[in-house]
Design an enzyme around this catalytic site. Structure first.
Site, PDB file in Angstrom:
ATOM      1  N   GLU A 232       0.773  -1.245   0.000  1.00  0.00           N
ATOM      2  CA  GLU A 232       0.000   0.000   0.000  1.00  0.00           C
ATOM      3  C   GLU A 232       0.805   1.297   0.000  1.00  0.00           C
ATOM      4  OE1 GLU A 232      -2.957  -0.205   3.157  1.00  0.00           O
ATOM      5  OE2 GLU A 232      -4.163  -1.618   2.001  1.00  0.00           O
TER       6      GLU A 232
ATOM      7  N   GLU B  97      -6.341  -7.939   0.008  1.00  0.00           N
ATOM      8  CA  GLU B  97      -7.011  -7.550   1.251  1.00  0.00           C
ATOM      9  C   GLU B  97      -8.450  -7.185   0.916  1.00  0.00           C
ATOM     10  OE1 GLU B  97      -5.205  -4.585   3.731  1.00  0.00           O
ATOM     11  OE2 GLU B  97      -3.172  -5.380   3.462  1.00  0.00           O
TER      12      GLU B  97
END
Ligand SMILES: *[C@@H]1O[C@H](CO)[C@@H](O)[C@H](O)[C@H]1NC(C)=O
Length: 418
Positions: A205, A311
């Site tokens: 991320e 995720e």
């Protein structure tokens, strides 16, 4: 004529062998990834283990950096050691395998490998990484090593190890150089074990939403990581390790054409899908959440790299305690700064025993909608296996309470996406 035919065959054979020089330890693209993250273990997250933070008695301890900085170091080390020994054990790997899953993704921070001067992080995670790989092998699971925190922080999230208002990884070449050195180490640790560690995620991320400088640094870092992970032998010999890059919160189309074969091989894209980190998404109805999950299928199926939703969660609110940071409230109940209340968080988070049967049915529907949709890409890895006080996020609690099936391919709502 014969010669030219032979030549054409030889050329196509060499073309094929260059396309398929890599033999991944898992047949990405032909078999679906079904997995779960081991969140909150080797990288602390206040919302996954609020008790570790509450028991410090110091509300300024909000991430792993301050966990090491703002309390007695021996006390912090003892707490971490106990946590590492108990939060995930081999029996979790056995249960994950028994639930029909084939992957675990294991977040780890840079500080497990190297701590710079003045950095208060506490080390000791690496033996647990080794244990995890052994346990994965014992239970025939594939393990993704996921670098979740980089020096300077790549996103400023508490789950990068260091919560800050603006990330500093991308703007400091020393930070990037340190990260590259760690990826080289990880790649060489696992280059001969690709049947258990088939894939490495060099950075979780990076905050592409923070602007072009982050995106530019990230793009260059994916190039560097490709070299580090696919060529870990110090020669032109390629590894069988797949590189799992992250979309940096951009639409997949932003990355169209990036790292394509035959010049690039063994690259997969990780995208994270949450519907809870804005006021607007917290205002969505249950059927809107389900529809939004179903709507992801076309983007996932049409993108040109293997695309794994690395995720996602059955949670449809941001109600979990500390989810937005230790001491920070939720948008859903209006206690987050600047938010508008949608409703009470009671019954939306906590222990499954407090969930109504209709809420559990929704969790099942949302779970099935997401797994159906995400299997239009290369597959999915739910966040996360366990959480102390947020069963709506927990794969383990979903299995125990019936909103996640014991076999991830069985469906109660096979037509939920139409
Ligand atoms: C860059 O990061 C390093 C730590 O990796 C730090 O020591 C150094 O002060 C930083 N440089 C700047 C200009 O912030």
């Amino acid at each position: 004529m014969l010669f030219s035919l032979l030549r054409a065959l030889a050329l196509s054979a060499s073309f094929l062998s260059s396309v398929y020089a890599i033999t991944p330890g898992f047949p990405y693209g032909s078999q679906k990834v079904r997995g779960v993250n081991l969140g909150g273990w080797l990288v602390l997250e206040p919302w996954i283990t609020p008790s570790l933070f509450d028991s410090t008695g110091n509300s300024a301890i909000i991430d792993e950096w301050t966990f090491g900085q703002l309390q007695d170091r021996n006390k912090a080390l003892a707490a971490l050691q106990n946590h590492w020994d108990t939060w995930i054990t081999e029996s979790d790997f056995a249960a994950i395998a028994a639930a029909g899953l084939n992957h675990v993704r294991l977040p780890i921070g840079y500080w497990a490998f190297e701590v710079g001067p003045g950095e208060p992080f506490i080390q000791g995670q690496l033996p647990y990484l080794s244990k995890a790989v052994t346990w994965a092998r014992n239970h025939n699971l594939k393990l993704i090593v996921d670098l979740h925190g980089a020096p300077g922080s790549q996103n400023g999230f508490d789950n990068s190890g260091q919560k800050k208002s603006f990330p500093q990884w991308h703007s400091n070449q020393t930070n990037i150089d340190r990260t590259n050195a760690i990826i080289k180490r990880i790649a060489s640790m696992f280059r001969d074990q690709t049947s258990t560690v088939p894939i490495i995620a060099p950075l979780n991320e990076p905050a592409g939403f923070d602007g072009q400088a982050v995106l530019d640094a990230t793009r260059q870092y994916w190039f560097d990581s490709y070299g580090n992970i696919r060529f870990p032998f110090g020669t032109s010999q390629q590894s069988n390790t797949v590189v799992l890059i992250h979309d940096a919160f951009q639409p997949l189309s932003f990355w169209n054409g990036f790292m394509q074969p035959p010049n690039w091989e063994g690259v997969a894209m990780d995208t994270h899908i949450y519907q809870i980190f804005s006021v607007q998404e917290n205002q969505m109805s249950q059927s809107q959440h389900i529809q939004a999950a179903c709507n992801k299928a076309s983007e996932l199926s049409s993108f040109d790299l293997w695309t794994i939703v690395g995720e996602w969660t059955p949670a449809a609110t941001d109600c979990a305690k500390y989810l937005n940071g230790r001491g920070v409230g939720s948008r859903f109940d209006g206690s987050f700064p600047g938010s508008t209340r949608v409703g009470s968080c009671t019954g939306q988070t906590g222990k499954a025993s407090s969930f109504s049967s209709s809420y559990k049915t929704f969790l099942r529907q949302f779970w099935e909608a997401q797994t159906i949709s995400y299997e239009k890409g290369a597959g999915w890895i739910q966040w996360t296996w366990k959480a102390e006080q947020a069963d709506e996020w927990s794969y383990q609690a979903g299995l125990a309470n019936g909103w996640i099936p014991q076999n991830p391919t069985s469906r109660q709502f096979p037509n939920i996406c139409g």
